[in-house]
Design a protein around this motif. Structure first.
Motif, PDB file in Angstrom:
ATOM      1  N   THR A 177       0.831  -1.207   0.000  1.00 19.36           N
ATOM      2  CA  THR A 177       0.000   0.000   0.000  1.00 19.36           C
ATOM      3  C   THR A 177       0.863   1.254   0.000  1.00 19.36           C
ATOM      4  N   ASP A 178       1.920   1.254   0.813  1.00 24.16           N
ATOM      5  CA  ASP A 178       2.822   2.410   0.853  1.00 24.16           C
ATOM      6  C   ASP A 178       3.484   2.628  -0.510  1.00 24.16           C
ATOM      7  N   LEU A 179       3.843   1.542  -1.180  1.00 20.48           N
ATOM      8  CA  LEU A 179       4.487   1.662  -2.486  1.00 20.48           C
ATOM      9  C   LEU A 179       3.543   2.309  -3.497  1.00 20.48           C
ATOM     10  N   VAL A 180       2.303   1.851  -3.534  1.00 26.89           N
ATOM     11  CA  VAL A 180       1.348   2.380  -4.506  1.00 26.89           C
ATOM     12  C   VAL A 180       1.021   3.837  -4.192  1.00 26.89           C
ATOM     13  N   ARG A 181       0.872   4.157  -2.920  1.00 24.12           N
ATOM     14  CA  ARG A 181       0.550   5.532  -2.548  1.00 24.12           C
ATOM     15  C   ARG A 181       1.714   6.481  -2.852  1.00 24.12           C
ATOM     16  N   GLY A 182       2.929   6.039  -2.628  1.00 28.01           N
ATOM     17  CA  GLY A 182       4.088   6.890  -2.855  1.00 28.01           C
ATOM     18  C   GLY A 182       4.524   6.966  -4.303  1.00 28.01           C
ATOM     19  N   GLY A 183       3.989   6.083  -5.162  1.00 27.79           N
ATOM     20  CA  GLY A 183       4.374   6.072  -6.565  1.00 27.79           C
ATOM     21  C   GLY A 183       5.436   5.029  -6.847  1.00 27.79           C
ATOM     22  N   LEU A 184       5.346   4.374  -8.007  1.00 23.16           N
ATOM     23  CA  LEU A 184       6.276   3.295  -8.342  1.00 23.16           C
ATOM     24  C   LEU A 184       7.701   3.797  -8.526  1.00 23.16           C
ATOM     25  N   ALA A 185       7.877   5.097  -8.805  1.00 27.21           N
ATOM     26  CA  ALA A 185       9.235   5.624  -8.973  1.00 27.21           C
ATOM     27  C   ALA A 185      10.056   5.456  -7.716  1.00 27.21           C
ATOM     28  N   ALA A 186       9.384   5.407  -6.549  1.00 31.55           N
ATOM     29  CA  ALA A 186      10.110   5.230  -5.290  1.00 31.55           C
ATOM     30  C   ALA A 186      10.814   3.886  -5.239  1.00 31.55           C
ATOM     31  N   ALA A 187      10.248   2.864  -5.944  1.00 28.03           N
ATOM     32  CA  ALA A 187      10.878   1.542  -5.938  1.00 28.03           C
ATOM     33  C   ALA A 187      12.233   1.586  -6.614  1.00 28.03           C
ATOM     34  N   GLU A 188      12.383   2.397  -7.667  1.00 29.58           N
ATOM     35  CA  GLU A 188      13.666   2.515  -8.361  1.00 29.58           C
ATOM     36  C   GLU A 188      14.677   3.245  -7.502  1.00 29.58           C
ATOM     37  N   GLN A 189      14.228   4.215  -6.709  1.00 28.98           N
ATOM     38  CA  GLN A 189      15.141   4.989  -5.877  1.00 28.98           C
ATOM     39  C   GLN A 189      15.594   4.227  -4.638  1.00 28.98           C
ATOM     40  N   SER A 190      14.701   3.421  -4.068  1.00 27.58           N
ATOM     41  CA  SER A 190      15.043   2.706  -2.831  1.00 27.58           C
ATOM     42  C   SER A 190      15.967   1.531  -3.063  1.00 27.58           C
ATOM     43  N   GLY A 191      16.007   1.014  -4.305  1.00 31.90           N
ATOM     44  CA  GLY A 191      16.911  -0.085  -4.620  1.00 31.90           C
ATOM     45  C   GLY A 191      16.441  -1.417  -4.074  1.00 31.90           C
ATOM     46  N   TYR A 192      17.356  -2.378  -4.074  1.00 30.50           N
ATOM     47  CA  TYR A 192      17.003  -3.750  -3.717  1.00 30.50           C
ATOM     48  C   TYR A 192      16.887  -3.946  -2.218  1.00 30.50           C
ATOM     49  N   GLY A 193      17.522  -3.058  -1.427  1.00 32.89           N
ATOM     50  CA  GLY A 193      17.561  -3.261   0.021  1.00 32.89           C
ATOM     51  C   GLY A 193      16.199  -3.333   0.666  1.00 32.89           C
ATOM     52  N   LEU A 194      15.266  -2.474   0.221  1.00 32.16           N
ATOM     53  CA  LEU A 194      13.928  -2.477   0.813  1.00 32.16           C
ATOM     54  C   LEU A 194      13.262  -3.829   0.638  1.00 32.16           C
ATOM     55  N   TRP A 195      13.367  -4.409  -0.549  1.00 23.26           N
ATOM     56  CA  TRP A 195      12.700  -5.675  -0.809  1.00 23.26           C
ATOM     57  C   TRP A 195      13.399  -6.835  -0.103  1.00 23.26           C
ATOM     58  N   GLU A 196      14.707  -6.761   0.021  1.00 23.71           N
ATOM     59  CA  GLU A 196      15.411  -7.821   0.740  1.00 23.71           C
ATOM     60  C   GLU A 196      15.018  -7.817   2.210  1.00 23.71           C
ATOM     61  N   GLU A 197      14.852  -6.628   2.766  1.00 26.23           N
ATOM     62  CA  GLU A 197      14.400  -6.529   4.156  1.00 26.23           C
ATOM     63  C   GLU A 197      12.989  -7.106   4.313  1.00 26.23           C
ATOM     64  N   THR A 198      12.112  -6.796   3.352  1.00 29.28           N
ATOM     65  CA  THR A 198      10.751  -7.330   3.399  1.00 29.28           C
ATOM     66  C   THR A 198      10.758  -8.846   3.238  1.00 29.28           C
ATOM     67  N   ALA A 199      11.600  -9.349   2.344  1.00 30.57           N
ATOM     68  CA  ALA A 199      11.691 -10.802   2.148  1.00 30.57           C
ATOM     69  C   ALA A 199      12.173 -11.490   3.421  1.00 30.57           C
ATOM     70  N   ALA A 200      13.144 -10.882   4.102  1.00 35.22           N
ATOM     71  CA  ALA A 200      13.625 -11.460   5.354  1.00 35.22           C
ATOM     72  C   ALA A 200      12.507 -11.515   6.398  1.00 35.22           C
ATOM     73  N   ARG A 201      11.641 -10.510   6.389  1.00 32.25           N
ATOM     74  CA  ARG A 201      10.505 -10.507   7.320  1.00 32.25           C
ATOM     75  C   ARG A 201       9.547 -11.657   6.974  1.00 32.25           C
ATOM     76  N   MET A 202       9.362 -11.950   5.697  1.00 36.98           N
ATOM     77  CA  MET A 202       8.502 -13.065   5.314  1.00 36.98           C
ATOM     78  C   MET A 202       9.108 -14.411   5.722  1.00 36.98           C
TER      79      MET A 202
END
Length: 477
Positions: A177-202
């Motif tokens: 939800t935060d990603l969609v609200r903030g815009g997909l461009a934020a995913a390119e700026q945040s890099g892979y670290g955000l998703w790796e952290e989320t994957a570790a939480r899963m």
């Protein structure tokens, strides 16, 4: 060291037919083993070789030490034993011995196995006979009635894991939800670290299936033009999976089983065993995090079913189960629960694998697309669906290659992953501009060819059990 790949054969196995070079190379755990085995596929380094029916070969292979390596292969398994220190299965010596047999069977005369090979073979056959006797015992008695040691404890563990997965799903929904609200461009700026952290939480939430899909999100912004569309599509599929988990009690049982599997809960074999003559269509390995997954596709000649066998290897080791492409197994397979029920477990085998090359009955390109569409209705998270295309011709296109109907106006693009494999040129050479039969995986990325058959004169002749019609199965991966 002892490795058993596949089920144990019965003591009454029929004489085995010699494998082809392609079928032997399909057993190799990696490219390095394939190359090393090729170097040992001639008579030069071997001595005291021999063979025994229903399917055993052995020999001494000269190595760097003063003592040659003792290598024996039971081809009815297949299973391997070698005195070398390699942790790869089969090792290069076993591959070399099988390649020698495939290219020059006269180099392995019929003989009585030496003690070191005979003892191992006798032990395997004894254990196979015992396993067969256990399978034939009627269900019942103390052994048949035995269940889990503590069903209540198992239920509590399952409930605790479900709670942890539920917490992980809620956190993943917030991040999407935060990603969609903030815009997909934020995913390119945040890099892979955000998703790796989320994957570790899963992973902490014991939802490895969600973790794998989240990691794939991190690679999309660097995948080239059009990445925002692909990222939004994958986010939508993740949201659908989260929603399915949160309402899993209201789903039809097959779809609920699919959601559990996609989240990462282990799939259980729940169908009735199916005995058939199963043709091994393809086998390949893919890295999944720190482990290696081996996928083997089989086709039942009588049932018409396609089945997927999955096995996994620990870091640094290839998966144990290895089946030569192009052979037919008289065996039982037990399907897993789930919408598609493609995955299955290999059960007992009856007799030796027999090399036969007749392909499954194929469909047109239009039929393949329709089959994938129907499968998506049962499993929206499906990447691809196994199909056999008949009478298609590989032709170049503006964006790569495609498989075109020989007598139609439709075509399927070849998946990008296949364009970088040398086997694509093998497919083109096998076709020679003419139609052929191709097995592969049809998905939203295109068609990934895994095996092919060129038409021969035998296609017009009636098939028998001993001499099935069709050409040799040619692996493309």
């Amino acid at each position: 060291m002892l490795l058993t790949d596949g089920g144990e054969p019965l003591g009454t196995a029929a004489p085995a037919v010699r494998w082809t070079v392609e079928q032997v190379l399909a057993l190799a755990p990696d490219d390095a083993s394939r190359k090393a085995g090729n170097r040992l596929g001639s008579a030069g380094p071997w001595s005291e070789t021999g063979r025994e029916e229903p399917g055993a070969v052995w020999g001494l292979c000269r190595g760097s030490g003063s003592t040659p390596y003792r290598t024996v292969v039971d081809t009815t398994g297949p299973a391997y034993k070698c005195s070398c220190p390699s942790r790869k299965f089969p090792c290069k010596h076993a591959l070399g011995l099988l390649l020698l047999r495939a290219s020059d069977e006269a180099a392995l005369p019929s003989a009585v196995p030496p003690d070191w090979a005979g003892e191992w073979l006798a032990d395997r056959r004894r254990r196979a006979a015992e396993a067969s006797a256990v399978r034939e015992e009627p269900v019942g008695g103390a052994a048949g009635a035995a269940g889990p040691a503590d069903p209540a404890a198992a239920r509590r563990r399952a409930e605790r894991r479900a709670e942890r997965i539920g917490g992980g799903v809620q956190e993943l929904e917030r991040r999407l939800t935060d990603l969609v609200r903030g815009g997909l461009a934020a995913a390119e700026q945040s890099g892979y670290g955000l998703w790796e952290e989320t994957a570790a939480r899963m992973v902490d939430a014991q939802a490895p299936g969600l973790a794998g899909r989240v990691r794939e999100l991190g690679a999309i912004p660097a995948s080239g033009p059009g990445w925002p569309v692909r990222l939004l599509e994958e986010c939508a599929l993740l949201h659908l999976l989260d929603t399915g988990w949160q309402g899993i009690d209201r789903l039809p049982p097959p779809l609920a089983a699919t959601v559990r599997t996609r989240v990462g809960l282990p799939a259980a074999a729940g169908g009735a065993p199916v005995r058939d003559h199963w043709l091994v269509l393809a086998q390949y390995d893919t890295p999944e995090g720190k482990i290696v997954a081996r996928r083997s596709w089989l086709y039942g000649r009588e049932s018409g079913r396609t089945a997927l066998l999955l096995s996994f290897g620990a870091p640094g080791r290839s998966p144990g189960q290895a089946l030569p492409v192009g052979v037919t197994l008289d065996a039982e397979l037990t399907p897993h629960r789930g919408a598609g029920q493609l995955r299955a477990e290999l059960g007992p085998q009856f007799g030796s694998p027999v090399p036969t090359g007749a392909p499954p009955p194929g469909v047109t390109v239009t039929g393949a697309i329709a089959a994938y569409g129907r499968a998506l209705g049962d499993d929206p998270w499906l990447d691809s669906w196994p199909v056999t295309l008949r009478d298609v011709i590989p032709v170049p296109s503006r964006d790569g290659w495609q498989l075109a109907d020989a007598e139609g106006d439709s075509a399927l693009p070849v998946a990008p992953a296949a364009l970088s494999r040398p086997a694509l040129w093998k497919l083109v050479a096998l076709s020679g501009g003419g139609p052929l039969t191709v097995f592969g995986e049809c998905g939203h990325r295109g068609f990934d060819p895994l095996a092919a058959w060129a038409p021969t004169d035998t296609d017009t002749q009636p098939a028998t059990d001993a001499h099935p019609a069709g050409a040799e199965t040619v692996p493309l991966i």
